[in-house]
Design a protein around this motif. Structure first.
Motif, PDB file in Angstrom:
ATOM      1  N   TYR A 157       0.840  -1.201   0.000  1.00 22.41           N
ATOM      2  CA  TYR A 157       0.000   0.000   0.000  1.00 22.41           C
ATOM      3  C   TYR A 157       0.873   1.249   0.000  1.00 22.41           C
ATOM      4  O   TYR A 157       1.992   1.236   0.517  1.00 22.41           O
ATOM      5  CB  TYR A 157      -0.887   0.033   1.246  1.00 22.41           C
ATOM      6  CG  TYR A 157      -2.149  -0.797   1.164  1.00 22.41           C
ATOM      7  CD1 TYR A 157      -3.395  -0.197   1.149  1.00 22.41           C
ATOM      8  CD2 TYR A 157      -2.101  -2.191   1.128  1.00 22.41           C
ATOM      9  CE1 TYR A 157      -4.558  -0.947   1.107  1.00 22.41           C
ATOM     10  CE2 TYR A 157      -3.254  -2.954   1.071  1.00 22.41           C
ATOM     11  CZ  TYR A 157      -4.479  -2.322   1.060  1.00 22.41           C
ATOM     12  OH  TYR A 157      -5.622  -3.068   1.002  1.00 22.41           O
TER      13      TYR A 157
ATOM     14  N   GLU B 218      -2.842   5.566   1.388  1.00 21.22           N
ATOM     15  CA  GLU B 218      -3.955   4.634   1.195  1.00 21.22           C
ATOM     16  C   GLU B 218      -4.322   3.840   2.445  1.00 21.22           C
ATOM     17  O   GLU B 218      -5.316   3.110   2.434  1.00 21.22           O
ATOM     18  CB  GLU B 218      -3.598   3.627   0.088  1.00 21.22           C
ATOM     19  CG  GLU B 218      -3.299   4.240  -1.264  1.00 21.22           C
ATOM     20  CD  GLU B 218      -2.824   3.225  -2.274  1.00 21.22           C
ATOM     21  OE1 GLU B 218      -3.311   3.267  -3.412  1.00 21.22           O
ATOM     22  OE2 GLU B 218      -1.955   2.375  -1.930  1.00 21.22           O
TER      23      GLU B 218
ATOM     24  N   PRO C  38      -5.144  12.585   2.328  1.00 22.28           N
ATOM     25  CA  PRO C  38      -4.296  11.824   1.392  1.00 22.28           C
ATOM     26  C   PRO C  38      -3.721  12.678   0.270  1.00 22.28           C
ATOM     27  O   PRO C  38      -2.611  12.416  -0.201  1.00 22.28           O
ATOM     28  CB  PRO C  38      -5.255  10.757   0.838  1.00 22.28           C
ATOM     29  CG  PRO C  38      -6.300  10.602   1.894  1.00 22.28           C
ATOM     30  CD  PRO C  38      -6.481  11.975   2.464  1.00 22.28           C
TER      31      PRO C  38
END
Length: 217
Positions: A93, A97, A167
């Motif tokens: 990942y 995320e 993010p």
């Protein structure tokens, strides 16, 4: 340790996170905003947690963790940050995320699996964003830090942690070559951005992104 539910654990973790990097206690309104729930729901849950000895609270006042609440919050934070580290290091990942995945898994995995993950990762003390991972006994490895948007021109420091709340900010900083461990020097600052020297280049970091970065004091 008092029995808790996933909902209570989310509340405790949010109360803890609010004061991890600044001293002002969280209010019920801010708690409702952070959790995306109605103020009335917060009122009822805070009463329930206070009755269980997990928080202290007076009507309309701040919510503070008791010793028992802090211990439980740190246990949940440990799960969350170990899972994030495992997802990045073992499952491929990206660091932008893992937050939502960890939010789900932190309530589902057993203590045995958590211990196995910790051992597999070599007992890490920080997650991919630089946040300290509490030990099984609740201890934390910390060091003095200042938020980049509040650092004076001329300040130099190593990036300790970057908030994972947005993010898009993580992706922006990754493109700029800024992450935990990066050495930064503040060259200039204005209302829109903070200019820093990093890895031999000067980068302009938007104020909202700079507010997500903590560097050594």
């Amino acid at each position: 340790m008092p029995a808790t539910s996933p909902a209570i654990e989310d509340y405790l973790k949010t109360v803890y996170a609010h004061t991890e990097w600044q001293p002002d206690p969280i209010t019920p309104k801010v708690l409702a905003d952070r959790l995306g729930v109605a103020p009335s729901s917060v009122t009822e849950m805070v009463k329930k947690m206070a009755a269980a000895g997990l928080v202290s609270h007076v009507p309309y006042g701040a919510v503070r963790l008791t010793d028992a609440g802090l211990a439980r919050a740190l246990a949940v934070v440990r799960r969350h940050r170990l899972i994030e580290t495992w997802l990045v290091q073992e499952m491929g990942y990206g660091w932008d995320e893992v937050h939502d995945e960890a939010e789900v898994l932190e309530h589902a995995i057993s203590d045995r699996l958590l211990e196995a993950i910790d051992a597999r990762l070599g007992r890490p003390v920080r997650d991919p964003h630089g946040d300290a991972i509490p030990g099984a006994d609740g201890t934390l490895v910390t060091e003095p830090a200042v938020r980049l948007d509040e650092a004076p021109v001329g300040h130099t420091g190593r990036v300790i942690r970057i908030s994972d709340r947005d993010p898009a900010v993580l992706r922006e900083l990754e493109e700029a070559g800024v992450g935990p461990g990066s050495e930064l020097a503040v060259d200039a600052a204005d209302a829109a951005s903070v200019a820093v020297a990093v890895a031999g280049y000067t980068r302009a970091i938007a104020r909202d992104a700079a507010a997500a970065i903590w560097v050594t004091a």
